[in-house]
Design a protein around this motif. Structure first.
Motif, PDB file in Angstrom:
ATOM      1  N   GLY A 157     -34.588 121.984 -16.769  1.00  0.00           N
ATOM      2  CA  GLY A 157     -33.785 123.116 -17.211  1.00  0.00           C
ATOM      3  C   GLY A 157     -32.436 123.205 -16.532  1.00  0.00           C
ATOM      4  O   GLY A 157     -31.496 123.804 -17.067  1.00  0.00           O
ATOM      5  N   SER A 158     -32.291 122.579 -15.356  1.00  0.00           N
ATOM      6  CA  SER A 158     -31.024 122.660 -14.624  1.00  0.00           C
ATOM      7  C   SER A 158     -29.902 121.969 -15.383  1.00  0.00           C
ATOM      8  O   SER A 158     -28.809 122.511 -15.547  1.00  0.00           O
ATOM      9  CB  SER A 158     -31.183 122.030 -13.237  1.00  0.00           C
ATOM     10  OG  SER A 158     -32.135 122.734 -12.471  1.00  0.00           O
ATOM     11  N   ILE A 172     -28.983 132.109 -17.817  1.00  0.00           N
ATOM     12  CA  ILE A 172     -29.706 133.107 -17.037  1.00  0.00           C
ATOM     13  C   ILE A 172     -30.874 132.424 -16.327  1.00  0.00           C
ATOM     14  O   ILE A 172     -31.528 131.551 -16.895  1.00  0.00           O
ATOM     15  CB  ILE A 172     -30.246 134.239 -17.936  1.00  0.00           C
ATOM     16  CG1 ILE A 172     -29.104 134.873 -18.760  1.00  0.00           C
ATOM     17  CG2 ILE A 172     -30.962 135.312 -17.116  1.00  0.00           C
ATOM     18  CD1 ILE A 172     -29.595 135.881 -19.789  1.00  0.00           C
ATOM     19  N   ALA A 173     -31.133 132.837 -15.097  1.00  0.00           N
ATOM     20  CA  ALA A 173     -32.305 132.351 -14.362  1.00  0.00           C
ATOM     21  C   ALA A 173     -33.096 133.535 -13.840  1.00  0.00           C
ATOM     22  O   ALA A 173     -32.524 134.578 -13.487  1.00  0.00           O
ATOM     23  CB  ALA A 173     -31.882 131.451 -13.204  1.00  0.00           C
ATOM     24  N   GLN A 174     -34.417 133.372 -13.788  1.00  0.00           N
ATOM     25  CA  GLN A 174     -35.246 134.421 -13.214  1.00  0.00           C
ATOM     26  C   GLN A 174     -34.959 134.542 -11.723  1.00  0.00           C
ATOM     27  O   GLN A 174     -34.737 133.545 -11.025  1.00  0.00           O
ATOM     28  CB  GLN A 174     -36.729 134.108 -13.427  1.00  0.00           C
ATOM     29  CG  GLN A 174     -37.673 135.180 -12.878  1.00  0.00           C
ATOM     30  CD  GLN A 174     -39.135 134.865 -13.142  1.00  0.00           C
ATOM     31  OE1 GLN A 174     -39.456 133.877 -13.801  1.00  0.00           O
ATOM     32  NE2 GLN A 174     -40.028 135.688 -12.607  1.00  0.00           N
ATOM     33  N   ASP A 175     -34.939 135.754 -11.235  1.00  0.00           N
ATOM     34  CA  ASP A 175     -34.777 135.989  -9.801  1.00  0.00           C
ATOM     35  C   ASP A 175     -35.907 135.259  -9.069  1.00  0.00           C
ATOM     36  O   ASP A 175     -37.089 135.550  -9.290  1.00  0.00           O
ATOM     37  CB  ASP A 175     -34.848 137.493  -9.522  1.00  0.00           C
ATOM     38  CG  ASP A 175     -34.589 137.836  -8.062  1.00  0.00           C
ATOM     39  OD1 ASP A 175     -34.633 136.923  -7.209  1.00  0.00           O
ATOM     40  OD2 ASP A 175     -34.353 139.014  -7.773  1.00  0.00           O
ATOM     41  N   PRO A 176     -35.583 134.277  -8.195  1.00  0.00           N
ATOM     42  CA  PRO A 176     -36.640 133.513  -7.525  1.00  0.00           C
ATOM     43  C   PRO A 176     -37.613 134.379  -6.743  1.00  0.00           C
ATOM     44  O   PRO A 176     -38.785 134.013  -6.575  1.00  0.00           O
ATOM     45  CB  PRO A 176     -35.855 132.582  -6.593  1.00  0.00           C
ATOM     46  CG  PRO A 176     -34.506 132.459  -7.202  1.00  0.00           C
ATOM     47  CD  PRO A 176     -34.241 133.795  -7.835  1.00  0.00           C
ATOM     48  N   GLU A 177     -37.147 135.528  -6.260  1.00  0.00           N
ATOM     49  CA  GLU A 177     -38.028 136.407  -5.494  1.00  0.00           C
ATOM     50  C   GLU A 177     -39.136 136.998  -6.356  1.00  0.00           C
ATOM     51  O   GLU A 177     -40.158 137.452  -5.829  1.00  0.00           O
ATOM     52  CB  GLU A 177     -37.205 137.544  -4.860  1.00  0.00           C
ATOM     53  CG  GLU A 177     -36.140 137.063  -3.884  1.00  0.00           C
ATOM     54  CD  GLU A 177     -36.732 136.322  -2.694  1.00  0.00           C
ATOM     55  OE1 GLU A 177     -37.824 136.713  -2.256  1.00  0.00           O
ATOM     56  OE2 GLU A 177     -36.102 135.364  -2.216  1.00  0.00           O
ATOM     57  N   PRO A 185     -36.191 128.074 -11.021  1.00  0.00           N
ATOM     58  CA  PRO A 185     -35.050 129.002 -10.924  1.00  0.00           C
ATOM     59  C   PRO A 185     -34.075 128.639  -9.811  1.00  0.00           C
ATOM     60  O   PRO A 185     -32.861 128.702  -9.992  1.00  0.00           O
ATOM     61  CB  PRO A 185     -35.717 130.356 -10.676  1.00  0.00           C
ATOM     62  CG  PRO A 185     -37.090 130.221 -11.221  1.00  0.00           C
ATOM     63  CD  PRO A 185     -37.479 128.806 -10.973  1.00  0.00           C
ATOM     64  N   ARG A 186     -34.602 128.243  -8.655  1.00  0.00           N
ATOM     65  CA  ARG A 186     -33.704 127.903  -7.552  1.00  0.00           C
ATOM     66  C   ARG A 186     -32.891 126.655  -7.863  1.00  0.00           C
ATOM     67  O   ARG A 186     -31.701 126.569  -7.513  1.00  0.00           O
ATOM     68  CB  ARG A 186     -34.493 127.712  -6.255  1.00  0.00           C
ATOM     69  CG  ARG A 186     -35.065 129.000  -5.699  1.00  0.00           C
ATOM     70  CD  ARG A 186     -35.564 128.846  -4.276  1.00  0.00           C
ATOM     71  NE  ARG A 186     -36.235 130.052  -3.822  1.00  0.00           N
ATOM     72  CZ  ARG A 186     -35.610 131.116  -3.344  1.00  0.00           C
ATOM     73  NH1 ARG A 186     -34.290 131.132  -3.271  1.00  0.00           N
ATOM     74  NH2 ARG A 186     -36.289 132.176  -2.944  1.00  0.00           N
ATOM     75  N   ALA A 187     -33.509 125.656  -8.501  1.00  0.00           N
ATOM     76  CA  ALA A 187     -32.771 124.448  -8.865  1.00  0.00           C
ATOM     77  C   ALA A 187     -31.670 124.771  -9.864  1.00  0.00           C
ATOM     78  O   ALA A 187     -30.566 124.223  -9.786  1.00  0.00           O
ATOM     79  CB  ALA A 187     -33.733 123.408  -9.445  1.00  0.00           C
ATOM     80  N   ALA A 188     -31.972 125.670 -10.804  1.00  0.00           N
ATOM     81  CA  ALA A 188     -30.957 126.062 -11.784  1.00  0.00           C
ATOM     82  C   ALA A 188     -29.794 126.787 -11.111  1.00  0.00           C
ATOM     83  O   ALA A 188     -28.626 126.500 -11.372  1.00  0.00           O
ATOM     84  CB  ALA A 188     -31.592 126.944 -12.865  1.00  0.00           C
ATOM     85  N   ILE A 189     -30.108 127.710 -10.220  1.00  0.00           N
ATOM     86  CA  ILE A 189     -29.070 128.475  -9.531  1.00  0.00           C
ATOM     87  C   ILE A 189     -28.199 127.559  -8.682  1.00  0.00           C
ATOM     88  O   ILE A 189     -26.985 127.734  -8.582  1.00  0.00           O
ATOM     89  CB  ILE A 189     -29.711 129.585  -8.678  1.00  0.00           C
ATOM     90  CG1 ILE A 189     -30.412 130.608  -9.576  1.00  0.00           C
ATOM     91  CG2 ILE A 189     -28.677 130.266  -7.795  1.00  0.00           C
ATOM     92  CD1 ILE A 189     -31.325 131.563  -8.825  1.00  0.00           C
TER      93      ILE A 189
END
Length: 594
Positions: A157-158, A172-177, A185-189
């Motif tokens: 997805g990244s 948009i990415a889900q908040d990793p928390e 999500p972290r890889a995308a961010i």
């Protein structure tokens, strides 16, 4: 043009009537690609629970699933939304207010406004169905594409989000928390290509705001192929609004320059081809978009050929009549010369890419079929240099038989077939050796011939000279009368860094000075040039990597028969030696006899 106070802003919360929520039949559909892996179903159902079913948006949900097993996903989702949940077993047209699902073992792509299922690849390439979907969506719908990455492991997805962002879509990415598994999500961010980081319910609210916003409606009502054109009067209105809001006037700012570097350019054909392609791509906007192409090669003969831009008439067989007419002029001798409009985009300079300072703040590096001549150690060093030279999210293009190798942590694959990579948003390793050990002449004069033994690759004398310089001699440079660097001596990265701009400015010593060095360096250089005597300045400090370093600066005039005046500039760490003081205090040496 109306005065600034009459410019109306559209409230992002304005509601639109139900008749406006669906695009016209001739328009384009807003499509949201949602990717997830482990823990993603919980996040997606939380999103659906809040999402209205009548936004006029199509949703495509791709989740990592084992092949050959029916997960009953469609039935689960139907309990959380009034929209039809459609499993795509055959090519289907995309419809608004539908949720489309990929069956296990099937990869989805978007072609036009159709979803096309294909079997999972059987080769050994990494299976990334989310990237595949989002990449095809970006190509098909551009600004009408939205990418969402939810909970999951890995990096799928990244790349897809980056491509959607690259064509003007929303990411948009889900908040990793809030994600059960935060890897995806972290890889995308980390790509720097994510617009919003939200919880699943907030993602649903944002999709509702996007879907009902008049700006979006107008955007995807445009026909495919239509271009978004901002006229000068509109741009001025935007600048006025920015000035009123921020107090900064951008009216007279120069537009950004698109900067490219082609190391190993040989006789210039590739550099000129890139310039021609850019001019064709920019079309009527070419005059408004500044372009700089830095083309370098270790061969002075090749660089001179490239600067001349003169090629045999046989090139007519490889060029269309239109390109030949537009970009070349025929000389009296029957050869073809590159048109001035093309030559003006290109700056050619001699450079050993493995040792000389690189350019910086680049958008693109094209280094095709150069790495194949280098060993693994040199290739790794060059990848680090390229990473340093590129802007964030800058691109690297290699030859068909080349790859970034072990430096996959520095570059991500964008197009495997065409060997296109993007700079990863990480810091360039701080311990990489700044490539300035080599001493090529930078002046317009041909470099003097070195003694025969200096040309021998494994010369003991050459190796001894290098070791003495590296271990005992202070780093420095030789500059000409105008303070242009003609030779680097030792590792000067603590004191100098490549400057943006054309090649001539980039090699000016005063332009390359690091923070804290400029004033003292300028005073010493002008003093030595005026008096023709050595100048020594103590107690100087330079800032590098957040720390201050104290040093002693020496500027020593040099002279040789038949050569213009030059100066040796040395950077000596404070307290390391008193010998240099004796040298620089002595009167200048007489010219060397011929």
């Amino acid at each position: 043009m109306p005065p600034p106070e009459t410019v109306e802003a559209v409230d992002e919360n304005d509601e639109v009537t139900p008749a406006e929520t669906h695009p016209p039949a001739s328009g384009r559909l807003l499509v949201v690609a949602i990717g997830a892996s482990a823990g993603g179903l919980e996040a997606f159902t939380d999103l659906l629970d809040v999402l209205p079913p009548d936004l006029g948006i199509a949703y495509v949900y791709v989740v990592h699933q084992a092949s050959g097993r029916d997960s009953g996903l469609a039935e689960i989702l139907r309990m959380h939304t009034a929209m039809p949940a459609v499993v795509v077993n055959e090519e289907l047209p995309l419809q608004p207010d539908h949720v489309y699902l990929a069956p296990p073992g099937i990869q989805l792509s978007v072609l036009g406004l159709h979803l096309v299922p294909t079997p999972r690849p059987t080769d050994r390439t990494q299976y990334t169905p989310i990237d595949a979907l989002m990449s095809s969506l970006a190509k098909a719908l551009e600004t009408c594409a939205v990418g969402v990455v939810l909970s999951g492991t890995g990096v799928d997805g990244s790349t897809g989000l980056r491509e959607i962002k690259g064509v003007g879509g929303i990411t948009i990415a889900q908040d990793p928390e809030t994600a059960r598994y935060d890897g995806m999500p972290r890889a995308a961010i980390a790509t720097g290509s994510v617009d919003l980081v939200l919880t699943p319910p907030r993602i649903a609210e944002e999709l509702q705001r996007i879907g009902r916003h008049p700006y979006v409606r107008a955007a995807y009502a445009r026909r495919p192929g239509d271009e978004l054109v901002i006229h000068q009067e509109h741009l001025l209105r935007i600048f006025t609004m920015l000035r009123n809001t921020s107090g900064v006037d951008f009216t007279h700012y120069r537009p950004p320059t698109i900067r490219l570097w082609l190391p190993g350019c040989s006789t210039g054909e590739e550099a000129y081809s890139v310039a021609i392609a850019l001019l064709e791509c920019l079309g009527e906007e070419s005059s408004a978009v500044p372009v700089q192409i830095f083309a370098t090669d270790v061969s002075e003969t090749a660089i001179e050929h490239a600067r001349n831009g003169l090629y045999a008439d046989s090139i007519a067989a490889d060029l269309s009549p239109e390109r030949l007419r537009r970009f070349f002029t025929k000389t009296d001798g029957g050869k073809y010369r590159i048109a001035k409009a093309v030559r003006d985009l290109c700056v050619f300079a001699r450079q050993d890419v493995t040792r000389d300072p690189p350019f910086s703040k680049l958008d693109l590096i094209l280094c095709r079929n150069v790495l194949i001549y280098m060993g693994a150690v040199l290739q790794r060093k060059l990848m680090t240099v390229f990473h340093y030279a590129l802007k964030p999210s800058g691109f690297l293009m290699l030859g068909g038989a080349e790859t970034v190798g072990a430096q996959a942590d520095l570059f991500a694959v964008i197009d495997k077939k065409h060997r296109i990579f993007v700079k990863r948003p990480i810091e360039t390793p701080s311990d990489f050796p700044f490539p300035v050990e080599y001493n090529p002449s930078r002046s317009s004069h041909r470099a003097p011939r070195l003694p025969a033994e200096m040309h021998t690759p494994h010369s003991f004398q050459n190796e001894a000279n290098r070791l003495v310089l590296d271990r005992y001699g202070p780093p420095g440079v030789i500059v000409d009368e105008n303070f242009q660097i003609v030779q680097f001596r030792g590792k000067t990265g603590l004191y100098l860094e490549p400057a943006p701009g054309d090649a001539a400015q980039s090699l000016n010593l005063l332009k390359m000075a690091r923070e804290g060095l400029l004033h003292g360096l300028q005073t010493a250089l002008y003093g030595a040039r005026k008096s023709d005597r050595p100048v020594r300045k103590e107690g100087l400090r330079v800032e590098f990597n957040g720390a201050g370093h104290e040093f002693v600066l020496h500027v020593i005039p040099l002279s040789a028969p038949g050569e213009g005046r030059h100066f040796l500039v040395l950077f000596e760490t404070a307290g390391t030696s008193e010998a240099a003081h004796e040298v620089t205090s002595a009167p200048p040496a007489p010219p060397v006899a011929a």
